[in-house]
Enzyme design. Sequence first.
Site, mmCIF file in Angstrom:
data_model
loop_
_atom_site.group_PDB
_atom_site.id
_atom_site.type_symbol
_atom_site.label_atom_id
_atom_site.label_comp_id
_atom_site.label_asym_id
_atom_site.label_seq_id
_atom_site.Cartn_x
_atom_site.Cartn_y
_atom_site.Cartn_z
ATOM 1 N N HIS A 1 0.833 -1.208 0.000
ATOM 2 C CA HIS A 1 0.000 0.000 0.000
ATOM 3 C C HIS A 1 0.869 1.258 0.000
ATOM 4 C CE1 HIS A 1 -3.949 -2.000 1.555
ATOM 5 N NE2 HIS A 1 -3.401 -2.645 0.535
ATOM 6 N N CYS B 1 -5.750 1.462 5.596
ATOM 7 C CA CYS B 1 -6.293 0.190 6.102
ATOM 8 C C CYS B 1 -5.680 -0.111 7.473
ATOM 9 C CB CYS B 1 -6.002 -0.938 5.120
ATOM 10 S SG CYS B 1 -4.270 -1.453 5.130
ATOM 11 N N CYS C 1 -1.790 -0.714 7.407
ATOM 12 C CA CYS C 1 -1.025 0.538 7.312
ATOM 13 C C CYS C 1 -1.159 1.337 8.608
ATOM 14 C CB CYS C 1 -1.470 1.351 6.108
ATOM 15 S SG CYS C 1 -0.981 0.568 4.554
ATOM 16 N N GLU D 1 0.846 3.947 1.786
ATOM 17 C CA GLU D 1 1.304 4.433 3.095
ATOM 18 C C GLU D 1 2.524 3.634 3.570
ATOM 19 O OE1 GLU D 1 -1.670 3.391 2.103
ATOM 20 O OE2 GLU D 1 -3.278 4.171 3.354
HETATM 21 N N1 LIG Z 1 -5.359 3.338 1.956
HETATM 22 C C1 LIG Z 1 -5.101 2.533 0.901
HETATM 23 C C2 LIG Z 1 -6.098 1.711 0.395
HETATM 24 C C3 LIG Z 1 -5.798 0.906 -0.683
HETATM 25 N N2 LIG Z 1 -4.574 0.921 -1.214
HETATM 26 C C4 LIG Z 1 -4.300 0.137 -2.414
HETATM 27 C C5 LIG Z 1 -4.353 -1.326 -2.386
HETATM 28 C C6 LIG Z 1 -4.814 -1.702 -3.791
HETATM 29 O O1 LIG Z 1 -3.729 -1.588 -4.726
HETATM 30 C C7 LIG Z 1 -5.783 -0.628 -4.083
HETATM 31 C C8 LIG Z 1 -7.198 -0.963 -3.652
HETATM 32 O O2 LIG Z 1 -7.753 -1.731 -4.666
HETATM 33 P P1 LIG Z 1 -9.321 -1.820 -4.923
HETATM 34 O O3 LIG Z 1 -9.852 -2.819 -3.951
HETATM 35 O O4 LIG Z 1 -9.923 -0.446 -4.699
HETATM 36 O O5 LIG Z 1 -9.426 -2.268 -6.338
HETATM 37 O O6 LIG Z 1 -5.315 0.504 -3.338
HETATM 38 C C9 LIG Z 1 -3.594 1.753 -0.707
HETATM 39 O O7 LIG Z 1 -2.462 1.795 -1.222
HETATM 40 N N3 LIG Z 1 -3.884 2.528 0.360
HETATM 41 ZN ZN LIG Z 2 -2.980 -0.247 3.791
#
Ligand SMILES: Nc1ccn([C@H]2C[C@H](O)[C@@H](COP(=O)(O)O)O2)c(=O)n1
Ligand SMILES: [Zn+2]
Length: 163
Positions: free
Chosen positions: A75, A101, A104, A77
């Site tokens: 992710h 999440c 993170c 973060e």
């Molecule tokens: N705070 C966040 C939330 C999600 N991510 C990343 C993880 C995945 O690459 C994407 C989420 O995928 P989706 O389920 O929306 O197709 O975003 C993050 O980096 N930071």
């Molecule tokens: Zn995360």
Amino acid sequence: MKRQDYISWDEYFMGVSLLAAKRSKDPNTQVGACIVDSNHVILSTGYNGFPLGCSDDELPWARTGEDTKYPYVVHAELNAILNSGGKSLRDATIYVGLFPCNECAKAIIQSGIREVVYLDDKYANAKSTLASKRLLSMAGVKMRKLKPREKTLVLSFESNPDR
Ligand SMILES: Nc1ccn([C@H]2C[C@H](O)[C@@H](COP(=O)(O)O)O2)c(=O)n1
Ligand SMILES: [Zn+2]
């Protein structure tokens, strides 16, 4: 007289995180993060993607089915925290496009970051977001949704005297 239409610190750092997100190869959700110290110095940036040496072309980008991206993606973060190269993140602020999440959140808390500034909370009802908010609030990490004055901020690579 000085310019009046300069961007705020919040807009600047969120802008950097949105720019970092443009590097993401995720076809569905691109997230960027920017970590800043109390002197407004950028300590690190990151975006969501696969770990170093793990090919963007070989690992899956699917959201559903047998083989999804979820076990592989780092992710934004966490990448920003890991990219900080050992600098202290104590009392820092993390700007991120999407609310962190729970995994993170753990890394944010353990690294000493004290504030999360976010734009979007599209997974607000997901278990991972609820757990994240529980952890961050227990640890005393401030959470703040950024409400930008403008909806867009345009960058141009063309030389333009009005820029
Ligand atoms: N705070 C966040 C939330 C999600 N991510 C990343 C993880 C995945 O690459 C994407 C989420 O995928 P989706 O389920 O929306 O197709 O975003 C993050 O980096 N930071
Ligand atoms: Zn995360």
